[in-house]
Design an enzyme around this catalytic site. Structure first.
Site, PDB file in Angstrom:
ATOM      1  N   TYR A  76       0.831  -1.125   0.112  1.00  0.00           N
ATOM      2  CA  TYR A  76      -0.026  -0.110  -0.044  1.00  0.00           C
ATOM      3  C   TYR A  76       1.119   1.124  -0.105  1.00  0.00           C
ATOM      4  O   TYR A  76       2.272   1.135   0.233  1.00  0.00           O
ATOM      5  CB  TYR A  76      -1.082   0.102   1.117  1.00  0.00           C
ATOM      6  CG  TYR A  76      -0.389   0.161   2.535  1.00  0.00           C
ATOM      7  CD1 TYR A  76       0.625  -0.653   3.397  1.00  0.00           C
ATOM      8  CD2 TYR A  76      -0.545   1.510   3.125  1.00  0.00           C
ATOM      9  CE1 TYR A  76       1.107  -0.174   4.376  1.00  0.00           C
ATOM     10  CE2 TYR A  76       0.040   1.810   4.274  1.00  0.00           C
ATOM     11  CZ  TYR A  76       0.737   0.940   4.783  1.00  0.00           C
ATOM     12  OH  TYR A  76       1.302   1.254   6.087  1.00  0.00           O
ATOM     13  N   LYS A 136       6.142  -1.733   2.172  1.00  0.00           N
ATOM     14  CA  LYS A 136       5.141  -1.337   2.460  1.00  0.00           C
ATOM     15  C   LYS A 136       4.087  -2.345   2.459  1.00  0.00           C
ATOM     16  O   LYS A 136       3.150  -2.264   1.540  1.00  0.00           O
ATOM     17  CB  LYS A 136       4.829   0.126   1.955  1.00  0.00           C
ATOM     18  CG  LYS A 136       3.826   0.865   2.852  1.00  0.00           C
ATOM     19  CD  LYS A 136       4.313   2.417   2.443  1.00  0.00           C
ATOM     20  CE  LYS A 136       3.055   3.276   3.262  1.00  0.00           C
ATOM     21  NZ  LYS A 136       3.148   3.558   4.630  1.00  0.00           N
ATOM     22  N   GLU A 195      12.704   2.445  13.894  1.00  0.00           N
ATOM     23  CA  GLU A 195      11.709   3.606  13.671  1.00  0.00           C
ATOM     24  C   GLU A 195      10.510   3.601  14.635  1.00  0.00           C
ATOM     25  O   GLU A 195      10.728   2.954  15.684  1.00  0.00           O
ATOM     26  CB  GLU A 195      11.203   3.164  11.964  1.00  0.00           C
ATOM     27  CG  GLU A 195      10.595   1.868  11.979  1.00  0.00           C
ATOM     28  CD  GLU A 195      10.046   1.717  10.498  1.00  0.00           C
ATOM     29  OE1 GLU A 195       9.858   2.569   9.753  1.00  0.00           O
ATOM     30  OE2 GLU A 195       9.734   0.654  10.254  1.00  0.00           O
ATOM     31  N   LEU A 200      10.905   1.353   7.307  1.00  0.00           N
ATOM     32  CA  LEU A 200      10.432   1.537   5.777  1.00  0.00           C
ATOM     33  C   LEU A 200      10.952   2.859   5.635  1.00  0.00           C
ATOM     34  O   LEU A 200      10.870   3.953   6.355  1.00  0.00           O
ATOM     35  CB  LEU A 200       8.816   2.075   6.209  1.00  0.00           C
ATOM     36  CG  LEU A 200       8.087   2.094   4.825  1.00  0.00           C
ATOM     37  CD1 LEU A 200       7.965   1.030   3.956  1.00  0.00           C
ATOM     38  CD2 LEU A 200       6.681   3.122   5.032  1.00  0.00           C
TER      39      LEU A 200
HETATM   40  C1  LIG Z   1       6.357   1.732   9.517  1.00  0.00           C
HETATM   41  C2  LIG Z   1       6.363   3.209   8.897  1.00  0.00           C
HETATM   42  N1  LIG Z   1       7.582   3.835   9.102  1.00  0.00           N
HETATM   43  C3  LIG Z   1       7.865   4.826   8.471  1.00  0.00           C
HETATM   44  C4  LIG Z   1       6.586   5.657   7.937  1.00  0.00           C
HETATM   45  C5  LIG Z   1       6.900   7.096   7.316  1.00  0.00           C
HETATM   46  O1  LIG Z   1       6.968   6.942   5.863  1.00  0.00           O
HETATM   47  P1  LIG Z   1       6.067   8.181   4.850  1.00  0.00           P
HETATM   48  O2  LIG Z   1       7.062   9.264   5.386  1.00  0.00           O
HETATM   49  O3  LIG Z   1       6.549   7.745   3.580  1.00  0.00           O
HETATM   50  O4  LIG Z   1       4.749   8.366   5.435  1.00  0.00           O
HETATM   51  C6  LIG Z   1       5.448   5.040   8.012  1.00  0.00           C
HETATM   52  C7  LIG Z   1       4.046   5.738   7.349  1.00  0.00           C
HETATM   53  O5  LIG Z   1       3.113   5.188   7.474  1.00  0.00           O
HETATM   54  C8  LIG Z   1       5.316   3.824   8.404  1.00  0.00           C
HETATM   55  O6  LIG Z   1       3.959   3.177   8.585  1.00  0.00           O
END
Ligand SMILES: Cc1ncc(COP(=O)(O)O)c(C=O)c1O
Length: 290
Positions: free
Chosen positions: A34, A148, A180, A204
């Site tokens: 997603y 993702k 994270e 991610l």
């Molecule tokens: C596990 C995780 N890490 C980092 C992020 C941040 O990603 P982004 O900046 O692309 O929203 C998300 C976003 O939902 C996430 O689910």
């Protein structure tokens, strides 16, 4: 109230009229990927980067992308024509509907594509001004956090730890190092220098994380990507969360203890201003994507 319009396999329908097979591998295995893309007045923030990451996630799980980037952008624009104002666009592609439940991936399935838009809830001025509370936990998720994936049970259970504690996020440590948070990337600041965890399979790679690296360069901030020991997080002057919906947010308590002086720090304020400037330019630009 009528249900909002959503996209299902090329059709725009009221959300409550979409029917998904229980055999869909997304439903039965979480076998799908997603994206979440913020849209400010119809302009998508970093659309191409989001669709490149969607492609990487699909490549990782061996799922053929049903659309080109331009087709995706066109489909999102069609959906957004029903959703004025600032929106969060959710896009999900699952492996499709096989004839029976079997772990083995059948050939020739048609992926299921689902998209919806909901009003974008960016942090309130109070959250930006005061910062937010976080708790920490061991990172008990799998080894492929760079995908993702819609299989989010690990992230859901991690997030619930902070929800139960009345906190905004759960910051995760794997083998003594920062990875994270359950739905955000994490940055630390010490003596004015910003550090981010490495872009490996344990996090991610956030689109906002990448944007922050650019904004740090633009703002001439000292910035490094390197392994960050847990002890460094616990003694940081500042901790930040980033995500497409949280933007950049200061963490002012971790496990009940104040971070730095217990208020959003000066480097955060600088980065937040850089971020808001970037967004303002996007909103003023005629292009529908940035
Ligand atoms: C596990 C995780 N890490 C980092 C992020 C941040 O990603 P982004 O900046 O692309 O929203 C998300 C976003 O939902 C996430 O689910």
């Amino acid at each position: 109230m009528t249900a909002p319009i959503a996209h299902f396999n090329g059709e725009l329908l009221p959300l409550d009229q979409i029917r998904i097979s229980p055999l869909d591998r997304g439903f039965i295995f979480g076998d799908g990927v997603y994206e979440v893309i913020p849209a400010y007045g119809g302009s998508l923030l970093r659309a191409r980067e989001h669709f490149r990451r969607l492609q990487r996630s699909m490549d990782e799980i061996g799922l053929a992308n049903p659309h080109t980037v331009d087709e995706w952008i066109g489909e999102v624009a069609r959906l957004l024509s029903h959703h004025p104002g600032n929106q969060s666009v959710y896009i999900q592609v699952t492996r499709g509907v096989p004839p029976k439940r079997d772990h083995v991936i059948p050939r020739g399935l048609i992926p299921t594509v689902f998209m919806m838009a909901s009003p974008l809830a960016t942090p309130s001025p109070e959250m930006v001004e005061k910062g937010v509370a976080c708790v920490s936990a061991r990172d008990f998720r799998w080894e492929k956090c760079h995908i993702k994936s819609t299989s989010l049970l690990g992230n859901v259970l991690a997030r619930q730890l902070s929800a139960d504690a009345g906190a905004t996020e759960t910051i995760l440590f794997r083998d003594g190092f920062l990875t994270e948070a359950s739905a955000s990337n994490v940055f630390v600041v010490k003596d004015g220098a910003v550090a981010a965890a490495p872009q490996d399979n344990h996090i991610l790679l956030g689109i906002t994380y990448e944007l922050l690296a650019e904004l740090a360069a633009q703002g001439k901030l000292r910035y490094a990507v390197r392994p960050i020991p847990e002890s460094e997080v616990r003694s940081a002057d500042e901790i930040w969360l980033t995500s497409s919906t949280k933007e950049v947010l200061a963490v002012t308590t971790l496990d009940g203890k104040p971070v730095g002086g217990g208020a959003p720090g000066p480097v955060f304020r600088r980065m937040h201003a850089l971020f808001q400037d970037y967004k303002a330019k996007l909103a003023a630009a005629p292009a529908a994507v940035a």
